[in-house]
Design an enzyme around this catalytic site. Sequence first.
Site, mmCIF file in Angstrom:
data_model
loop_
_atom_site.group_PDB
_atom_site.id
_atom_site.type_symbol
_atom_site.label_atom_id
_atom_site.label_comp_id
_atom_site.label_asym_id
_atom_site.label_seq_id
_atom_site.Cartn_x
_atom_site.Cartn_y
_atom_site.Cartn_z
ATOM 1 C CG HIS A 70 -4.323 24.256 -87.927
ATOM 2 N ND1 HIS A 70 -3.759 24.459 -89.158
ATOM 3 C CD2 HIS A 70 -3.282 24.139 -87.042
ATOM 4 C CE1 HIS A 70 -2.426 24.476 -89.044
ATOM 5 N NE2 HIS A 70 -2.123 24.282 -87.763
ATOM 6 C CB THR A 150 11.943 79.118 -93.448
ATOM 7 O OG1 THR A 150 12.186 80.504 -93.216
ATOM 8 C CG2 THR A 150 12.601 78.707 -94.762
ATOM 9 C CG HIS A 151 10.882 78.884 -88.814
ATOM 10 N ND1 HIS A 151 11.180 77.941 -87.861
ATOM 11 C CD2 HIS A 151 12.070 79.262 -89.340
ATOM 12 C CE1 HIS A 151 12.484 77.757 -87.807
ATOM 13 N NE2 HIS A 151 13.051 78.548 -88.697
ATOM 14 C CB SER A 273 -23.835 69.373 -94.616
ATOM 15 O OG SER A 273 -23.350 69.673 -93.313
ATOM 16 C CE LYS A 278 -15.099 75.830 -95.427
ATOM 17 N NZ LYS A 278 -15.475 75.087 -94.206
ATOM 18 C CD GLU A 285 -9.094 68.639 -94.455
ATOM 19 O OE1 GLU A 285 -8.990 69.745 -93.904
ATOM 20 O OE2 GLU A 285 -10.195 68.112 -94.691
#
Length: 449
Positions: A70, A150-151, A273, A278, A285
């Site tokens: 407790h 848009t879209h 890696s 990149k 993300e």
Amino acid sequence: MIDRYTRPEMGYIFSLENKYAIWQEIEVLACEAHALLGATDITPEEAAYIREHAGFDVDEVDAIEAVTNHDVIAFLTNMGEHIDAHIPEGEPKPSRHVHYGMTSSDLGDTALCFQLVQATDILIDDVRRLGEICRRRALEERDTLCVGRTHGIHAEPMTFGMKFASWAFELKRDLERLEDARANVAVGAISGAVGTYSSIDPRVEAYVCEKLGLVADPLSTQVISRDHHAYLAGVLACVAATCERIATEIRNLQRTDTLEVEEPFRAGQKGSSAMPHKRNPITVEKVCGLARVVKANAQVSFDNVALWHERDISHSSAERVALADSFIALDHMLACLIRIVDGLVLYPAQMMANLNKTRGLIYSSKVLLALVDTGMSREDAYKVVQENAMATWREIQQGELGATFEEKLIADPRCPLTQGQLDAIFDPRSFLGRVDSVFDRVEALSFEG
């Protein structure tokens, strides 16, 4: 006394050290209230002694809890040991006054709400900082041309400053929601086993809450109703959704095929890696991933509202995880976006290249209206515009050099517009004649407290 205006790190707020410090303060304040009111036999001198000698040790509390199973009893036992450490054997122990007439939830729920106020204050500061950065960058980029989508498809010209401005206005709404949720959760309760004040004077509750900067719950049934917490968790989810929206836009605009922005790439940073070229949008993300956690945790808080009768503890284990995780995650998300948005790298030349990629198709709405203004029916005008637009689009798809949309219209005998009229229409600035009204609102936007 705990200074509720001090900004500790978010993780510390949900630590045992901070929680026990708040528990201790609540217990000491309750003793002081009893002494002040004369409702029990505690004297002001004993209350002062308790204030001076109260203490705890997290490891010692953990060891006691391993036996008692407790947490509140373990804490009170350890706190009592600290208070009574120098009291001679056989003399009355001052610790007997601690937790008088209270139940575990009086302590735990009031402390949790205090923690949530502390944590919300940090998020309020985060949102203010991010919102002000978005506002500043909106004004800096108010004239930076880009294409609106848009879209996911090119629509009409706009300015990149409008993207920052849209985020700023949404963050302002988030700030208002957080401030409202803070006030909603800033409640305390010291009302006994089922909220009847059977063994404690309501004035003790009022005294403790006032000292903590909380409002006494008008009716607690041993627990503070979890709608307070659910509302706050829902606001956290809303702020997380805003973060996700910002991060998603940056991710989309950083695609190699679009490349209108990049999140800052630090010196020495590595992107992959396997592929040294990149430069991945890893931070935004991460923000999108953590937003899922905060949004999902809101459901836990909504599920915690319905308890059996006056109280059970099905909410307790879940909220200890969900609330802390949501606050810590959201604080981190906002910190990431403060850095990313402030240092977001823009590529205006690429924005213009993308704007011109469809050879003028994005000006179709202005052409349509101009044809209607000459007296042509809307149906006939739409046919002229669409047929020439689709012919241009097919050539783009097939990689043909072909004429621009404007050149096709000039060559179409059905189009009565002159070269000068079309040149004026095919100027991206022709879409932005009233955009200053938007930026007037941006200039008036304030994130100050």
